[in-house]
Design an enzyme around this catalytic site. Structure first.
Site, PDB file in Angstrom:
ATOM      1  N   GLN A  74      -4.813  -5.108   7.123  1.00  0.00           N
ATOM      2  CA  GLN A  74      -5.834  -5.967   6.672  1.00  0.00           C
ATOM      3  C   GLN A  74      -5.889  -7.264   7.369  1.00  0.00           C
ATOM      4  O   GLN A  74      -6.935  -7.919   7.139  1.00  0.00           O
ATOM      5  CB  GLN A  74      -5.848  -6.212   5.124  1.00  0.00           C
ATOM      6  CG  GLN A  74      -5.744  -4.873   4.287  1.00  0.00           C
ATOM      7  CD  GLN A  74      -7.128  -4.289   4.497  1.00  0.00           C
ATOM      8  OE1 GLN A  74      -7.961  -4.864   4.721  1.00  0.00           O
ATOM      9  NE2 GLN A  74      -7.023  -2.906   3.841  1.00  0.00           N
ATOM     10  N   ASP A 104       2.934  -4.758   7.751  1.00  0.00           N
ATOM     11  CA  ASP A 104       1.807  -4.117   7.997  1.00  0.00           C
ATOM     12  C   ASP A 104       0.551  -5.100   8.158  1.00  0.00           C
ATOM     13  O   ASP A 104       0.437  -5.787   7.174  1.00  0.00           O
ATOM     14  CB  ASP A 104       1.784  -3.305   6.468  1.00  0.00           C
ATOM     15  CG  ASP A 104       0.608  -2.712   5.948  1.00  0.00           C
ATOM     16  OD1 ASP A 104      -0.406  -2.736   6.943  1.00  0.00           O
ATOM     17  OD2 ASP A 104       0.453  -2.040   5.127  1.00  0.00           O
ATOM     18  N   CYS A 134      -4.708   2.667  -3.570  1.00  0.00           N
ATOM     19  CA  CYS A 134      -3.357   2.891  -3.101  1.00  0.00           C
ATOM     20  C   CYS A 134      -2.463   2.064  -3.253  1.00  0.00           C
ATOM     21  O   CYS A 134      -1.396   1.775  -2.463  1.00  0.00           O
ATOM     22  CB  CYS A 134      -3.593   3.113  -1.368  1.00  0.00           C
ATOM     23  SG  CYS A 134      -4.701   4.471  -1.116  1.00  0.00           S
ATOM     24  N   HIS A 158       0.797  -0.981  -0.043  1.00  0.00           N
ATOM     25  CA  HIS A 158      -0.003  -0.168   0.010  1.00  0.00           C
ATOM     26  C   HIS A 158       0.879   1.304   0.075  1.00  0.00           C
ATOM     27  O   HIS A 158       2.037   1.219   0.415  1.00  0.00           O
ATOM     28  CB  HIS A 158      -0.751  -0.006   1.564  1.00  0.00           C
ATOM     29  CG  HIS A 158      -2.019   0.820   1.180  1.00  0.00           C
ATOM     30  ND1 HIS A 158      -1.679   2.274   1.785  1.00  0.00           N
ATOM     31  CD2 HIS A 158      -3.122   0.842   1.317  1.00  0.00           C
ATOM     32  CE1 HIS A 158      -2.943   2.898   1.880  1.00  0.00           C
ATOM     33  NE2 HIS A 158      -3.965   2.072   1.568  1.00  0.00           N
ATOM     34  N   LYS A 204     -10.185  -0.554  11.237  1.00  0.00           N
ATOM     35  CA  LYS A 204     -10.679  -1.789  10.110  1.00  0.00           C
ATOM     36  C   LYS A 204     -10.824  -3.009  10.983  1.00  0.00           C
ATOM     37  O   LYS A 204     -11.114  -3.843  10.322  1.00  0.00           O
ATOM     38  CB  LYS A 204      -9.313  -1.828   9.338  1.00  0.00           C
ATOM     39  CG  LYS A 204      -8.978  -0.762   8.310  1.00  0.00           C
ATOM     40  CD  LYS A 204      -7.846  -1.157   7.407  1.00  0.00           C
ATOM     41  CE  LYS A 204      -7.056   0.013   6.470  1.00  0.00           C
ATOM     42  NZ  LYS A 204      -7.841   0.676   5.333  1.00  0.00           N
TER      43      LYS A 204
END
Lengths: 408, 150
Positions: free
Chosen positions: A205, A202, A366, A123, A228
């Site tokens: 998600q 990261d 993104c 991203h 999220k």
């Protein structure tokens, strides 16, 4: 089982509304999730009863606010299996977490000629901060390639040859927000550790979708956002291994991060408070605590199963249709399905779907460099969470039928 | 199909998006500008041939959604033969129609863009090629973007 998932929808007031005359089907969960009542009530209760600044006051309300804020930190330890609360830094979200590591750890450890390894599916938030660091230090970015065409898998065979160069840090996405690819982060971190390379995962998600154990992953840093995973916007977590955090310089200066201040110089607190200058997002952290409790009551292992079921249904339903190009892995994908409708721009797909009450995202998500590589400008994306149902997938397929008819 | 959708994607819009007019490059064109919507990836190049303050030829290339492409196509048809001043005046009226919803009969084919008003997120799409055309007419080389004007 299915009854349970339908029942869970009652916890989310925003799901129960008509959009353009149709019952809402919310399939933009990779962008942000809806919030359960318990999170909303916790926020309201905090502002109604306990609102005060933290770490400063001696009065009752300040004590309550401080206790609740620090309890959220302790809860975050359990949520990702960190060792202790000093390893949990509250941030504004994933993006700030990465920027913090790039600015603090990066500026003190990365020198001219060093390399920072990323994957080609990052991203923008796990790319641009490293570009800034590279510009400032004279370091170079190198990339672990994405292979497998539209499936978008990491070319892991290339990893070792890249790691044993001048790589100082390897930052990688756990689950791709645009492809739904699940990367083998434990394995990647293990290889990096053997090469003496610091790692950042990261988990934007993944944190709310599957059980996460930073010790099992073996990463040095891990970042995610609260919004999220059913929490409020404006709060996120940076996990850092204690040994690294303690030797890192401050990120921002201000109140609450200092031990003593003189006109000329100051002494700073140790982690985590060294990295939390100014009044933090107190209500955000407390709301996040409620979200952690809620998710673990539902069970992230069950959420992950449900995500995969819905993704498989959507993938199956879309890939067999004529004129649809589906991206991401054929098997073992997360609850994210990106696709293109031949001859129709993704924003036209999203506009038509929206008029039918189906919320999708369209664009490059993104991940512009990845899309350039795949030769794609934009896709439509359906992303699922545990409150979505198989009926939602049916509505998605129906609306794509309509898109195709309309633009045929 | 809902009424709003039918308003947005009128026959004329769908036609121009599928078969855009003046969809070509003009080689050696002196007046060229880029229009870029970094959020959705729409990207157009607009070519303008001026002759004594009058638009002799206008063409465009690029990619984007049905709205932006149809708007660009309709624009090239509408502006050919117009003076710079009347092209600017027309842009003003088109912009007013797209943002505020009230068009008048004098906009002819361009009034097909009036339905965009119901879709705030798509206003940028419709206006992007016009910004690029204005930049090209005025010899501005920089890329115009939907993100600098908010």
């Amino acid at each position: 089982m299915v009854e349970n998932w339908n029942e869970i929808r009652h916890d989310f007031p925003a799901l129960h509304q008509l959009v353009h005359g149709h019952p809402l089907v919310y399939l933009d969960n990779a962008a942000t999730t809806q919030k359960p009542n318990i999170v909303l009530e916790t926020l309201l209760h905090y502002y109604r009863h306990d609102n005060a600044n933290v770490h400063r006051g001696i009065h009752e309300l300040s004590n309550r606010a401080t206790t609740a804020y620090e309890a959220a930190r302790v809860r975050a330890v359990r949520f990702i299996h960190a060792r202790e609360s000093s390893e949990i830094i509250f941030t504004r979200g994933t993006t700030e977490g990465i920027n913090l590591v790039a600015a603090s750890w990066g500026m003190s450890h990365v020198k001219k000629g060093d390399e920072i390894l990323l994957t080609e599916m990052e991203h923008h938030s796990n790319l641009v901060p490293w570009q800034l660091l590279a510009e400032r230090t004279g370091a170079k970015l190198v990339f672990l390639p994405v292979t497998g065409g539209d499936e978008g898998l990491l070319d892991v065979d290339r990893l070792d040859s890249l790691l044993f160069r001048r790589v100082k840090l390897f930052a990688m996405v756990h689950i791709s927000n645009s492809l739904g690819t699940v990367n083998p982060v434990s394995w990647l971190c293990e290889r990096a550790r053997k090469a003496g390379v610091v790692t950042l995962v990261d988990a934007a998600q993944s944190a709310g979708h599957l059980p996460l154990d930073v010790q099992q992953i073996g990463c040095d840093f891990l970042v995610f956002s609260g919004h999220k995973l059913c929490g409020p916007t404006g709060i996120g977590v940076l996990y850092g291994r204690q040994e690294l955090l303690n030797e890192m310089p401050p990120y921002q200066g201000g109140g609450d991060m200092i031990l003593s201040v003189d006109y000329a110089a100051s002494r700073y607190k140790s982690a985590p408070h060294r990295f939390e200058a100014g009044t933090p997002d107190i209500s955000g952290a407390i709301g996040l605590h409620a979200a952690f409790d809620y998710l673990d009551e539902v069970g992230r292992d069950r959420i992950w199963e449900h995500d995969q079921l819905l993704a498989a249904c959507a993938h199956h339903g879309l890939k067999d249709k004529k004129g649809i190009r589906v991206f991401g892995p054929h098997a073992g994908r997360a609850g994210v399905v990106s696709f293109m409708v031949e001859g129709v721009h993704s924003h036209d797909v999203v506009t038509v779907a929206d008029q039918k009450g189906v919320a999708l995202r369209g664009g490059h998500h993104c991940t512009q460099p990845l899309f350039h590589k795949l030769g794609v400008e934009s896709t439509a994306r359906a992303s699922f969470y545990f409150y979505n149902t198989e009926e939602d997938v049916d509505r998605l397929i129906e609306v794509i039928d309509e898109v195709q008819r309309f633009f045929s | 199909m809902t009424e709003d959708l039918a308003d947005l994607y009128q026959e004329l819009i769908l036609d121009h998006s599928k078969s855009p007019r003046n969809f070509r490059a003009i080689p050696q064109c002196q007046r060229v500008a880029q229009g870029d919507n970094p959020i959705c990836g729409d990207n157009y190049t607009v070519y303008v041939v001026l002759d004594g303050g009058v638009i002799r030829d206008m063409a465009f290339q690029g990619s984007g959604c049905a709205i932006s492409k149809a708007s660009a196509s309709l624009m090239t048809e509408a502006l050919k033969g117009k003076s710079i001043a009347s092209a600017e005046a027309l842009f003003g009226r088109v912009r007013e129609m797209i943002t505020q919803g009230h068009g008048d009969g004098s906009l002819e084919k361009l009034s097909a863009l009036a339905g965009v008003h119901q879709f705030p997120a798509r206003v940028k799409c419709a206006i992007l090629p016009w910004h690029a055309a204005m930049a090209a007419m005025h010899g501005k080389e920089e890329c115009v973007t939907t993100e600098s004007e908010e």
